[in-house]
Design a protein around this motif. Sequence first.
Motif, short mmCIF file in Angstrom:
data_model
loop_
_atom_site.label_atom_id
_atom_site.label_comp_id
_atom_site.label_asym_id
_atom_site.label_seq_id
_atom_site.Cartn_x
_atom_site.Cartn_y
_atom_site.Cartn_z
N ASP A 15 94.98 -46.42 5.52
CA ASP A 15 95.09 -47.87 5.76
C ASP A 15 94.57 -48.23 7.15
OD1 ASP A 15 96.18 -48.11 3.25
OD2 ASP A 15 98.26 -48.35 3.97
N ALA A 16 94.85 -47.38 8.13
CA ALA A 16 94.34 -47.62 9.48
C ALA A 16 92.81 -47.55 9.49
CB ALA A 16 94.92 -46.60 10.46
N ARG A 17 92.27 -46.60 8.74
CA ARG A 17 90.80 -46.48 8.64
C ARG A 17 90.21 -47.74 8.01
NH1 ARG A 17 86.82 -42.16 9.19
NH2 ARG A 17 84.92 -43.28 8.71
N ALA A 18 90.85 -48.25 6.96
CA ALA A 18 90.39 -49.47 6.30
C ALA A 18 90.51 -50.69 7.21
CB ALA A 18 91.19 -49.69 5.02
N ALA A 19 91.45 -50.64 8.17
CA ALA A 19 91.63 -51.75 9.11
C ALA A 19 90.66 -51.68 10.29
CB ALA A 19 93.07 -51.77 9.62
N GLY A 20 89.72 -50.72 10.24
CA GLY A 20 88.69 -50.64 11.27
C GLY A 20 88.89 -49.55 12.30
N PHE A 21 89.96 -48.78 12.20
CA PHE A 21 90.19 -47.68 13.13
C PHE A 21 89.34 -46.50 12.65
CE2 PHE A 21 93.80 -50.38 13.86
CZ PHE A 21 93.94 -50.33 15.24
N ASP A 22 88.11 -46.45 13.14
CA ASP A 22 87.10 -45.54 12.59
C ASP A 22 86.93 -44.24 13.36
OD1 ASP A 22 86.15 -46.87 14.80
OD2 ASP A 22 84.17 -47.28 13.96
N CYS A 23 87.65 -44.06 14.44
CA CYS A 23 87.50 -42.86 15.27
C CYS A 23 88.83 -42.10 15.36
CB CYS A 23 87.04 -43.26 16.68
SG CYS A 23 86.85 -41.87 17.80
N PHE A 24 88.81 -40.85 14.89
CA PHE A 24 90.00 -40.00 15.00
C PHE A 24 90.00 -39.41 16.40
CE2 PHE A 24 92.69 -36.32 14.45
CZ PHE A 24 93.70 -36.82 13.65
N ASP A 25 91.02 -39.71 17.17
CA ASP A 25 91.05 -39.34 18.59
C ASP A 25 91.83 -38.06 18.86
OD1 ASP A 25 90.65 -39.67 21.37
OD2 ASP A 25 92.61 -40.62 21.55
N MET A 26 92.99 -37.86 18.19
CA MET A 26 93.84 -36.74 18.56
C MET A 26 94.88 -36.49 17.48
SD MET A 26 96.77 -36.84 21.49
CE MET A 26 97.68 -38.07 20.60
N LEU A 27 95.28 -35.23 17.37
CA LEU A 27 96.42 -34.83 16.55
C LEU A 27 97.19 -33.81 17.36
CD1 LEU A 27 97.77 -34.91 13.65
CD2 LEU A 27 96.57 -32.77 13.27
N THR A 28 98.46 -34.06 17.54
CA THR A 28 99.28 -33.14 18.32
C THR A 28 100.68 -33.10 17.72
OG1 THR A 28 99.94 -32.50 20.56
CG2 THR A 28 100.07 -34.85 20.02
N GLY A 29 101.52 -32.27 18.28
CA GLY A 29 102.88 -32.16 17.80
C GLY A 29 103.86 -31.93 18.92
N VAL A 30 105.13 -32.18 18.62
CA VAL A 30 106.22 -31.95 19.56
C VAL A 30 107.34 -31.26 18.79
CG1 VAL A 30 107.91 -33.02 21.10
CG2 VAL A 30 105.64 -34.03 20.86
N ASP A 31 107.79 -30.12 19.29
CA ASP A 31 108.90 -29.41 18.66
C ASP A 31 110.18 -30.15 18.99
OD1 ASP A 31 110.74 -27.68 17.66
OD2 ASP A 31 110.13 -25.95 18.85
N ARG A 32 110.84 -30.66 17.97
CA ARG A 32 112.09 -31.40 18.15
C ARG A 32 113.30 -30.57 17.70
NH1 ARG A 32 110.65 -35.24 21.58
NH2 ARG A 32 109.04 -36.61 20.79
N GLY A 33 113.15 -29.28 17.64
CA GLY A 33 114.24 -28.40 17.23
C GLY A 33 114.12 -28.05 15.76
#
Length: 157
Positions: A15-33
Amino acid sequence: MRSVAATDWVTELADARAAGFDCFDMLTGVDRGETVEVIASVMRSSDSACELVSTQIDPSSSFPTLIEVYAGAAWYEREFAEMFGVRITGALDARPLLRRTDEGAPTLLKGTVLGARVLTPWPGDSDSGDDAKANRRRQRAIGVTDDWLVLQDTADE
């Protein structure tokens, strides 16, 4: 930052891609336990707007790939899978990027003991003539037990 259910992850980013967000910038994670928070950043190239989407997943479960929506997510997914031990379903290439093998505990999980911190001497410790360092107590990394110190003593021999 929008937080979505793990089942809606791919749909929300599509849906974000369809709304014009055409560039994937980052994927990361945080260990929350008990869970790992996955965070993706996408940008709109026309006005540099940025959107963050996050979800919580169980690190032992599998997680769907985003490469059908953003082809640029492939490298980030490989890195994320390697560092957090999450299996990405539908990924094109599951080979490790940074570690020589995918054996052993994932390095960015809080429960992982990094043995190199215990077994490798600190570079500044070679100056044995410094009296200030002689009085300094050596600190242990989180999760290090006495067994690691025995390994270090045998490595020094």
